[in-house]
Scaffold this motif. Structure first.
Motif, PDB file in Angstrom:
ATOM      1  N   SER A 224       0.859  -1.180   0.000  1.00  0.00           N
ATOM      2  CA  SER A 224       0.000   0.000   0.000  1.00  0.00           C
ATOM      3  C   SER A 224       0.891   1.223   0.000  1.00  0.00           C
ATOM      4  CB  SER A 224      -0.913   0.022   1.227  1.00  0.00           C
ATOM      5  OG  SER A 224      -1.632   1.249   1.304  1.00  0.00           O
ATOM      6  N   ARG A 225       0.372   2.317  -0.548  1.00  0.00           N
ATOM      7  CA  ARG A 225       1.109   3.586  -0.471  1.00  0.00           C
ATOM      8  C   ARG A 225       1.226   4.075   0.969  1.00  0.00           C
ATOM      9  NH1 ARG A 225      -1.992   4.968  -5.333  1.00  0.00           N
ATOM     10  NH2 ARG A 225      -0.587   5.192  -7.112  1.00  0.00           N
ATOM     11  N   THR A 226       0.320   3.607   1.821  1.00  0.00           N
ATOM     12  CA  THR A 226       0.251   4.098   3.198  1.00  0.00           C
ATOM     13  C   THR A 226       0.702   3.005   4.151  1.00  0.00           C
ATOM     14  OG1 THR A 226      -1.672   5.419   2.543  1.00  0.00           O
ATOM     15  CG2 THR A 226      -1.270   5.180   4.901  1.00  0.00           C
ATOM     16  N   THR A 227       1.823   3.223   4.818  1.00  0.00           N
ATOM     17  CA  THR A 227       2.348   2.208   5.731  1.00  0.00           C
ATOM     18  C   THR A 227       1.415   1.976   6.912  1.00  0.00           C
ATOM     19  OG1 THR A 227       3.647   3.909   6.870  1.00  0.00           O
ATOM     20  CG2 THR A 227       4.739   2.693   5.092  1.00  0.00           C
ATOM     21  N   GLU A 228       0.705   3.023   7.319  1.00  0.00           N
ATOM     22  CA  GLU A 228      -0.221   2.863   8.436  1.00  0.00           C
ATOM     23  C   GLU A 228      -1.337   1.879   8.091  1.00  0.00           C
ATOM     24  OE1 GLU A 228       0.781   5.707   7.206  1.00  0.00           O
ATOM     25  OE2 GLU A 228       1.888   6.688   8.849  1.00  0.00           O
ATOM     26  N   ARG A 229      -1.792   1.901   6.849  1.00  0.00           N
ATOM     27  CA  ARG A 229      -2.837   0.962   6.442  1.00  0.00           C
ATOM     28  C   ARG A 229      -2.315  -0.472   6.459  1.00  0.00           C
ATOM     29  NH1 ARG A 229      -6.160   3.670   1.366  1.00  0.00           N
ATOM     30  NH2 ARG A 229      -7.279   5.238   2.600  1.00  0.00           N
TER      31      ARG A 229
END
Length: 360
Positions: A190-195
């Motif tokens: 994902s582009r978002t590590t938090e996701r």
């Protein structure tokens, strides 16, 4: 996968806790319509039940036991598309329409880009039956459709799942896919590590024996996977067909039903045996299909095999171990209606929802 007749889907009346609803009836003795919120719809069905129900509904559509209207968007400008997804299920005895609002600008407002509401009516009388928030049924039936495609198209020995995208659909896909293949490892980008971190924590909670590995690119999620699911609202392709290994199965799921959005490139479509949820829907609203056709990578005939025909045995699923298969999933209103019928009956049995006499 054998092309034997599909197993009957789990019916709401088979549920061991089903009981007469504690909701009022109208003057004709019919149940008063229920309004059901997202939280009231949560937890009413298991992933296995939804997979089997969706499989049966694909068969019903192929057999003419269910029908749906063409998918056409109403829009004043590209900023907001409104799609009424209307269908009728003879098995459920209900017709319905889910109004999908696709508003990409909502992301800048901190709101969901897609919202929906599902209205159900009696298929015989047209009497209103329910109004449901659309998020739960959409998420469940979307993941289940990918699982049904995986059941019939992926290799039997598939063990590694690659996910391109780690948003709301990711966990539901894993929970559905483990019902059809004994997955051992998930590669997720994902582009978002938090996701990715949130997704990994969710998998650890629900499926603690399933290993999750964060990878640094979509290519890394694809190249060594046996099954891939693309779960992003991409406008430009994130996945290239050049990365596909022999024997791969791909579920293309995430792009909104807009002809100018796609998650995979033309080479991905050209290298694969393509199976669609609906020919009419795919050739009208699937950017993955339409842009590949426009580029000359494939022609329209490459997108004329429907999953329902595979499920019912009219067409063969996977034909060889090295074959690359791709399920192009735009989303069908008939799946919303069939699942909505089960959710409605379960909600009545559990005493959930608010009864509203719309004719009062």
């Amino acid at each position: 996968m054998s092309t034997a007749a599909v197993r009957p889907a789990a019916r709401p009346t088979d549920h061991p806790t089903a009981r007469p609803a504690d909701h009022p009836a109208d003057h004709a003795g019919a149940p008063v319509p229920l309004v059901l919120t997202r939280s009231e719809l949560t937890g009413l069905v298991s992933p296995r039940e939804v997979v089997d129900l969706v499989e049966q509904t694909f068969a019903d559509l192929a057999d003419g036991v269910a029908a749906q209207a063409p998918l056409t968007a109403a829009a004043l400008d590209p900023a907001a598309h409104f799609l009424p997804m209307t269908a009728v299920s003879g098995r459920a005895g209900l017709a319905g329409s889910k109004l999908l609002a696709d508003v990409p600008g909502n992301r800048d407002r901190g709101l969901p880009a897609q919202r929906s509401v599902l209205v159900l009516v009696d298929a015989s009388t047209g009497a209103p039956a329910a109004v449901l928030d659309g998020a739960v049924p959409t998420r469940l039936r979307t993941a289940a459709a990918s699982a049904v495609a995986t059941r019939w198209l992926a290799r039997e020995d598939a063990r590694v799942l690659g996910l391109v995208g780690a948003g709301a659909l990711a966990l539901e896909h894993v929970r559905a896919l483990v019902e059809v293949r004994p997955l051992e490892r998930v590669l997720v980008w994902s582009r978002t590590t938090e996701r990715v971190a949130t997704f990994a924590a969710q998998v650890a909670e629900h499926l603690p024996d399933l290993a999750v590995e964060a990878v640094g690119s979509p290519e890394a999620a694809v190249r060594t996977a046996d099954v891939v699911c693309t779960l992003t609202p991409a406008r430009d392709p994130l996945v290239q067909g050049a990365w596909f290994a022999p024997g791969l199965h791909v579920n293309v799921v995430g792009a909104p039903p807009r002809p100018d959005h796609r998650e995979v490139d033309g080479a991905a479509m050209a290298r694969s045996r393509v199976v669609v949820d609906s020919v009419g829907t795919a050739l009208h609203e699937s950017g993955d299909a339409l842009l590949a056709i426009a580029e000359g990578a494939i022609d329209a005939d490459a997108c004329r095999l429907e999953l329902g025909d595979v499920v019912t045995g009219r067409a063969t699923g996977r034909r060889a171990p090295d074959e690359i298969t791709l399920f192009d999933s735009v989303g069908l209103g008939v799946l919303d209606v069939a699942l909505g019928a089960v959710l409605l009956e379960r909600a009545r049995a559990a005493g959930r929802g608010v009864a509203v006499d719309l004719a009062a």
